[in-house]
Design a protein around this motif. Structure first.
Motif, PDB file in Angstrom:
ATOM      1  N   THR A 145       0.850  -1.191   0.000  1.00  0.00           N
ATOM      2  CA  THR A 145       0.000   0.000   0.000  1.00  0.00           C
ATOM      3  C   THR A 145       0.884   1.239   0.000  1.00  0.00           C
ATOM      4  O   THR A 145       1.943   1.260   0.630  1.00  0.00           O
ATOM      5  N   PRO A 146       0.470   2.259  -0.708  1.00  0.00           N
ATOM      6  CA  PRO A 146       1.306   3.465  -0.745  1.00  0.00           C
ATOM      7  C   PRO A 146       1.298   4.157   0.623  1.00  0.00           C
ATOM      8  O   PRO A 146       0.309   4.131   1.342  1.00  0.00           O
ATOM      9  N   SER A 147       2.413   4.740   0.941  1.00  0.00           N
ATOM     10  CA  SER A 147       2.502   5.433   2.222  1.00  0.00           C
ATOM     11  C   SER A 147       1.688   6.720   2.163  1.00  0.00           C
ATOM     12  O   SER A 147       1.501   7.320   1.115  1.00  0.00           O
ATOM     13  N   TRP A 148       1.246   7.139   3.307  1.00  0.00           N
ATOM     14  CA  TRP A 148       0.410   8.325   3.396  1.00  0.00           C
ATOM     15  C   TRP A 148       1.296   9.560   3.307  1.00  0.00           C
ATOM     16  O   TRP A 148       2.281   9.702   4.012  1.00  0.00           O
ATOM     17  N   SER A 149       0.940  10.436   2.380  1.00  0.00           N
ATOM     18  CA  SER A 149       1.717  11.661   2.244  1.00  0.00           C
ATOM     19  C   SER A 149       1.076  12.752   3.093  1.00  0.00           C
ATOM     20  O   SER A 149      -0.004  13.237   2.777  1.00  0.00           O
ATOM     21  N   TRP A 150       1.728  13.098   4.173  1.00  0.00           N
ATOM     22  CA  TRP A 150       1.179  14.095   5.088  1.00  0.00           C
ATOM     23  C   TRP A 150       1.492  15.496   4.544  1.00  0.00           C
ATOM     24  O   TRP A 150       2.603  15.753   4.084  1.00  0.00           O
TER      25      TRP A 150
END
Length: 55
Positions: free
Chosen positions: A47-52
Motif C-alpha cells: 500500500t502506498p505510504s500516506w503523504s502528510w
C-alpha cells in the motif's frame, strides 16, 4: 451455608467432564472435515505510504 457444600455438585462436574473427555471428545475428533483448506499463495500488496501535508 448450603452453597459451600460441594457434595452433589462436585460429582456432577467430575462426571460431566469425564463423559466429555472420554466419550464425546474422541467421537468428535474422529470426524474428517469435508471441506479441507486449500494451500493458497499469499499475495503481498504494497500500500502506498500516506503523504502528510507539511504544516
Amino acid at each position: 451455608m448450603p452453597q459451600l457444600n460441594p457434595n452433589p455438585w462436585l460429582f456432577i462436574m467430575i462426571a460431566s467432564w469425564l463423559t466429555f473427555s472420554l466419550i464425546i471428545q474422541p467421537k468428535l475428533l474422529s470426524f474428517t472435515p469435508t471441506n479441507t483448506p486449500s494451500e493458497k499463495a499469499s499475495t503481498n500488496t504494497k500500500t502506498p505510504s500516506w503523504s502528510w501535508p507539511s504544516t
